[in-house]
Write a protein that holds these residues in place. Sequence first.
Motif, mmCIF file in Angstrom:
data_model
loop_
_atom_site.group_PDB
_atom_site.id
_atom_site.type_symbol
_atom_site.label_atom_id
_atom_site.label_comp_id
_atom_site.label_asym_id
_atom_site.label_seq_id
_atom_site.Cartn_x
_atom_site.Cartn_y
_atom_site.Cartn_z
ATOM 1 N N GLU A 241 5.707 -1.230 17.926
ATOM 2 C CA GLU A 241 5.299 -1.427 16.537
ATOM 3 C C GLU A 241 4.433 -0.239 16.126
ATOM 4 O OE1 GLU A 241 2.323 -4.413 14.164
ATOM 5 O OE2 GLU A 241 4.028 -5.358 15.210
ATOM 6 N N GLN A 242 4.770 0.394 15.001
ATOM 7 C CA GLN A 242 4.000 1.529 14.525
ATOM 8 C C GLN A 242 4.274 1.746 13.034
ATOM 9 O OE1 GLN A 242 5.248 5.156 16.506
ATOM 10 N NE2 GLN A 242 7.341 4.443 16.712
ATOM 11 N N GLU A 243 3.367 2.476 12.415
ATOM 12 C CA GLU A 243 3.511 2.798 10.994
ATOM 13 C C GLU A 243 3.874 4.266 10.850
ATOM 14 O OE1 GLU A 243 0.037 1.695 8.820
ATOM 15 O OE2 GLU A 243 0.131 -0.418 9.391
ATOM 16 N N TYR A 244 4.741 4.551 9.871
ATOM 17 C CA TYR A 244 5.170 5.927 9.651
ATOM 18 C C TYR A 244 5.727 6.048 8.230
ATOM 19 C CZ TYR A 244 9.378 3.486 11.235
ATOM 20 O OH TYR A 244 10.383 2.568 11.409
ATOM 21 N N ARG A 245 5.934 7.293 7.803
ATOM 22 C CA ARG A 245 6.451 7.560 6.456
ATOM 23 C C ARG A 245 7.917 7.976 6.531
ATOM 24 N NH1 ARG A 245 1.649 11.633 5.232
ATOM 25 N NH2 ARG A 245 1.823 11.681 7.516
ATOM 26 N N LEU A 246 8.699 7.459 5.576
ATOM 27 C CA LEU A 246 10.120 7.784 5.497
ATOM 28 C C LEU A 246 10.439 8.394 4.137
ATOM 29 C CD1 LEU A 246 11.713 4.591 7.111
ATOM 30 C CD2 LEU A 246 11.491 6.866 8.149
ATOM 31 N N TYR A 247 11.290 9.394 4.165
ATOM 32 C CA TYR A 247 11.703 10.108 2.950
ATOM 33 C C TYR A 247 12.736 9.278 2.193
ATOM 34 C CZ TYR A 247 13.836 13.785 0.073
ATOM 35 O OH TYR A 247 14.332 14.517 -0.967
ATOM 36 N N ARG A 248 12.492 9.091 0.874
ATOM 37 C CA ARG A 248 13.443 8.362 0.041
ATOM 38 C C ARG A 248 14.276 9.363 -0.747
ATOM 39 N NH1 ARG A 248 11.157 3.677 -3.701
ATOM 40 N NH2 ARG A 248 10.170 5.437 -4.754
ATOM 41 N N ALA A 249 15.586 9.308 -0.555
ATOM 42 C CA ALA A 249 16.477 10.314 -1.136
ATOM 43 C C ALA A 249 16.494 10.250 -2.660
ATOM 44 C CB ALA A 249 17.891 10.118 -0.588
ATOM 45 N N ARG A 255 7.372 7.222 1.711
ATOM 46 C CA ARG A 255 6.727 5.921 1.615
ATOM 47 C C ARG A 255 6.395 5.416 3.015
ATOM 48 N NH1 ARG A 255 6.863 3.493 -3.202
ATOM 49 N NH2 ARG A 255 6.645 1.397 -2.281
ATOM 50 N N TRP A 256 5.284 4.669 3.085
ATOM 51 C CA TRP A 256 4.835 4.124 4.365
ATOM 52 C C TRP A 256 5.640 2.881 4.721
ATOM 53 C CZ3 TRP A 256 1.844 6.100 8.049
ATOM 54 C CH2 TRP A 256 0.997 7.153 7.717
ATOM 55 N N PHE A 257 5.995 2.785 6.006
ATOM 56 C CA PHE A 257 6.736 1.635 6.524
ATOM 57 C C PHE A 257 6.076 1.138 7.807
ATOM 58 C CE2 PHE A 257 9.852 3.293 3.678
ATOM 59 C CZ PHE A 257 10.697 2.227 3.362
ATOM 60 N N LEU A 258 6.199 -0.165 8.032
ATOM 61 C CA LEU A 258 5.802 -0.753 9.313
ATOM 62 C C LEU A 258 7.078 -0.970 10.119
ATOM 63 C CD1 LEU A 258 3.865 -2.128 11.308
ATOM 64 C CD2 LEU A 258 4.193 -4.268 10.041
ATOM 65 N N GLY A 259 7.198 -0.245 11.230
ATOM 66 C CA GLY A 259 8.395 -0.334 12.060
ATOM 67 C C GLY A 259 8.178 -1.232 13.265
ATOM 68 N N ARG A 260 9.140 -2.093 13.520
ATOM 69 C CA ARG A 260 9.113 -2.959 14.704
ATOM 70 C C ARG A 260 10.448 -2.828 15.439
ATOM 71 N NH1 ARG A 260 6.478 -6.781 11.087
ATOM 72 N NH2 ARG A 260 4.321 -7.129 11.754
ATOM 73 N N THR A 261 10.386 -2.634 16.736
ATOM 74 C CA THR A 261 11.588 -2.521 17.553
ATOM 75 C C THR A 261 11.468 -3.492 18.720
ATOM 76 O OG1 THR A 261 11.812 -0.172 16.965
ATOM 77 C CG2 THR A 261 13.047 -0.954 18.880
ATOM 78 N N THR A 279 9.657 -2.195 7.398
ATOM 79 C CA THR A 279 9.239 -2.914 6.196
ATOM 80 C C THR A 279 8.366 -2.001 5.347
ATOM 81 O OG1 THR A 279 9.263 -4.999 7.423
ATOM 82 C CG2 THR A 279 8.079 -4.978 5.319
ATOM 83 N N ASP A 280 8.687 -1.893 4.074
ATOM 84 C CA ASP A 280 7.948 -1.032 3.151
ATOM 85 C C ASP A 280 6.553 -1.606 2.927
ATOM 86 O OD1 ASP A 280 6.917 0.374 0.940
ATOM 87 O OD2 ASP A 280 8.926 0.777 0.182
ATOM 88 N N ILE A 281 5.515 -0.860 3.331
ATOM 89 C CA ILE A 281 4.127 -1.294 3.149
ATOM 90 C C ILE A 281 3.359 -0.286 2.298
ATOM 91 C CG2 ILE A 281 4.061 -2.606 5.310
ATOM 92 C CD1 ILE A 281 2.577 -0.182 6.549
ATOM 93 N N ASP A 282 4.098 0.583 1.600
ATOM 94 C CA ASP A 282 3.439 1.651 0.856
ATOM 95 C C ASP A 282 2.519 1.088 -0.222
ATOM 96 O OD1 ASP A 282 3.638 4.742 0.649
ATOM 97 O OD2 ASP A 282 3.697 4.059 -1.434
#
Length: 521
Positions: A241-249, A255-261, A279-282
Motif C-alpha cells: 500500500e502506497q501513495e503516488y501521483r499518476l499522469y492524466r492524459a 493526481r494523487w492516488f492510494l494504491g493497494r496491491t 483510488t483517487d485521493i487528490d
Amino acid sequence: MEGAQQLTSSPSAQSEPLTASVLLVDDHSSNLLALEAILEPLGQRLVKASTGPEALRWLLLEDFALILLDVQMPGMDGFETARLIRQRQRTRYTPIIFLTAHSRDEAHLVHGYAAGAADYVVKPFHPDVLRWKVEAFIELYRQQQHLRRQEALLRERERLILERQSELRFRRLVDSMPQLVWALLEDGTVSYTNRGWLEYTGLTPEQARREEENRRFIHPEDLPRVWSAWEASLRTGQPLEQEYRLYRARDGAFRWFLGRTLPERDEDGRLVGWISTATDIDDARKAVEVLRAANEAKDMFLTMAAHELRTPLQATRSYAHLARVKAGPDVAPEVDRALKGIDRGVNRMASLVGNLLDMGQLQRGGLVLKWVDVDLGALLREVVEHFQPLPEGHRVELDAPEGLVIRADRERLEQVFTNLVSNALRYSPEGGRLRLIAREEPGQVHVQVRDGGMGIPPGQLEHIFESFGRAHGISYGGLGLGLAISRGIVERHGGRIWAESVGLPGEGSTFHVVLPRRGED
C-alpha cells in the motif's frame, strides 16, 4: 486378453476405456483356470483370487465391472465375502454372480440374493451361458462408465460456461468501478486492466499490458520509490500500500492516488497472481492540506492572541490591586464586590490564556519539563487544600501512602490533578464524595480521581481528551482544553491517562493517571 493376475503382482494402471476388469474368486485353482478359459474370448482383464480376504484386498486396490464369487470356500465363504463387499461404499453396487454347486432350492437362492447377489450360476454350467451373462454385465458397466464420462464432460462444460459468465460479470463490475484496477500474473505481468485505467491514460488494452507504458504515467519523483516497493512485494509475496501521483492524459494533470496491491493465492497457498487498485485521493489530500493550513493558522492566532492578552490582563490585575490599596480597610461594600469581581474575571481570563499557551506548546512539541523528585502524596494534599472551603454538599477523601516519590515536573503534575479535581467538582452539581487514591505499582504509580456526579456518555470517553472537547457541551463553561493539556503533560512524562464511566447520573466517573516512578530528565 492381458491375462489373469495374482495379488502378488502389481495391478495394472488405469484400464483403457473399452477394457473392463473382472474379479474371479474360487478356492480351487482348477476352477479359476476353467473360468479364465471360458471368459478369455471376451478380451477383458481377468484378476484371480483364491480366498475371500484376497478378493477384498483386490477390491481395495481397484474397481471391477463384475465379481464371479464361489459360494463354498473354507474360512470366509462367498456369502460373508459378499456382505463385506456390500458394506463398503465404493463396492456397494458392484455386480456379483454367485457360483455354486448346490441345487436351485428357494432357501439357498434367497440367502444368496440377501447377501448381495445380482445373479446365480449353478455348477456345472454351460460355458456360453456364463460368457453371455458376463458379457451382459460388462456391457452394462461400459454404458455406466460412458454415462459417467458424459456427465463429467457436461459438468466441465457447465463449469467453463459459469467461469466465463463469472469472468464477464467480474469485468463488467470492475469496469464500472471508479478505481483503477489491474490484474497481474505471478511475475507481475499485466494480464488485464479495467476501463478506468484505459480512459485515464488513453492507452489501448494491448498497450496497457506493457510495463514500460504503465511506468511512464507515474510521476518521475514517485517512480523510484513506487517501483522499489513493488519489486520488494514481488520477491516477498507481501501486500503493498502506497501513495503516488499518476499522469492524466485528458488534461496533463498529476493526481494523487492510494494504491493497494494484494497477492492472489490458490487453495494450497501458492501465489498465482496479483490484484492492484488505485483510488483517487487528490481532492481529499487537498482538503486535508487546506484544513491543516487553517488549523495551523488558528493555532497561531490563538497563541498570538493569548500572548497579546497577557499584558492587559497583568495591567488590569495591577490596577485592581492598586485600587484596593488606595481604598484602604474601610472600602465600601459595593466597591469591595466590584474589586472581587474584577479579580475573579482576571483570574479566569489568565487561566484561559495559560491554557491556550500550554496547548500551543504541546502542539509544537515545545513543552519543557523541570524534572525533580516529587512526593506525590504531599502534592495531592496541596491540590485538595487549594479547593478549600469546598462547595456545600461536597467532601474530598484522599488515600495516598507516605513517601510515594516519583521523578516528574511538580508544577505540571499539580496542573493535571487540579484540573481533574476541578472537573470532578464541577460535574457533581448535587455534591457527594470525591476520592483521590494513589497506589504504588511495579515501576509506576497509579492515581484515580473518582466522583459520583453526572458521568460521561460512553461515546464521549475518547473525545473528552481532544482539544475543545466537552462531554456536556458549553453549559459548564471552559474552553475544553483542560483534559487535552492534561493528556499532553501526562504523556510527556511517559505515562497514560484515561477515563471510565457508565454514563449514568449518580454513577460518576473515574479518571486514571499512570506515571513511571523514574521519569526521563
